[in-house]
Write an enzyme that holds these catalytic residues in place. Structure first.
Site, PDB file in Angstrom:
ATOM      1  N   THR A  40       1.546  -0.953  -5.139  1.00 55.08           N
ATOM      2  CA  THR A  40       0.596   0.159  -5.119  1.00 55.08           C
ATOM      3  C   THR A  40      -0.168   0.166  -6.434  1.00 55.08           C
ATOM      4  O   THR A  40       0.437   0.037  -7.491  1.00 55.08           O
ATOM      5  CB  THR A  40       1.351   1.497  -4.944  1.00 55.08           C
ATOM      6  OG1 THR A  40       2.124   1.439  -3.744  1.00 55.08           O
ATOM      7  CG2 THR A  40       0.390   2.670  -4.870  1.00 55.08           C
TER       8      THR A  40
ATOM      9  N   THR B  97       0.816  -1.206   0.000  1.00 54.90           N
ATOM     10  CA  THR B  97       0.000   0.000   0.000  1.00 54.90           C
ATOM     11  C   THR B  97       0.851   1.257   0.000  1.00 54.90           C
ATOM     12  O   THR B  97       2.032   1.217   0.287  1.00 54.90           O
ATOM     13  CB  THR B  97      -0.955   0.039   1.209  1.00 54.90           C
ATOM     14  OG1 THR B  97      -2.004   0.941   0.924  1.00 54.90           O
ATOM     15  CG2 THR B  97      -0.253   0.443   2.479  1.00 54.90           C
TER      16      THR B  97
END
EC number: 3.4.25.2
Length: 179
Positions: free
Chosen positions: A167, A5
């Site tokens: 990501t 993330t």
């Protein structure tokens, strides 16, 4: 530990924005979810929070942080310090593997299980696997454009997702303040 993330927070012109991508990675090889929301509004919509790390751990910390916010009547710094005290001293919580970015209209804070509560000097902060890319992009954008906090968060996450394999381009942004 924090692969999977990118979370970035920006404070500019009375507006604070926190955003994150939607990818959840199992281990280092498998994307198991593309559209996760890692950003929340807390304390009657006056506080923003985002997480990087283990999802279940982060939800536990969100719940605990929200309780600390209620106990401190919305005082972000006090709630963050109290969360870290509890996190560091509790045998169960000490093992949680997550980091939080939290913000109100006045400040952005990084909260970690190693005891840090850090406020950036420049109103820009990022965590997670793509955090360094997003941080660099956000700092460049804040120094060389007139973009809003929301726009800077969006653009810095787009740049991070082009570089970081953990990501993706499913971006969630929440804001407080501004127009």
């Amino acid at each position: 530990m924090f692969e999977g993330t990118t979370i970035v927070a920006v404070k500019r012109g009375g507006e604070v924005a926190i955003g994150g991508d939607g990818q959840v990675t199992f281990g280092q090889q498998t994307v198991i979810k593309r559209r996760a929301n890692k950003i929340r509004k807390l304390y009657r919509g006056k506080v923003l929070a985002g997480f990087a790390g283990a999802v279940a751990d982060a939800f536990t910390l969100f719940d605990l942080f929200e309780k600390k916010l209620e106990e401190s009547q919305g005082n972000l710094t006090r709630a963050a310090v109290e969360l870290v005290k509890t996190w560091r001293t509790d045998k169960f919580l000490r093992r949680l593997e997550a980091m939080l970015l939290v913000a109100d209209r006045e400040r952005i804070l990084l909260i970690s299980g190693t005891g840090e509560v850090i406020e950036p000097d420049d109103g820009v902060l990022a965590i997670g696997s793509g955090g360094n890319y997003a941080l660099a992009a956000a700092r460049a954008l804040i120094n060389h454009t007139n973009l809003s906090a929301r726009e800077i968060v969006m653009e810095s996450l787009k740049i991070a997702q082009e570089i970081c394999v953990y990501t993706n381009d499913f971006i969630t942004v929440e804001t407080i303040g501004g127009e």
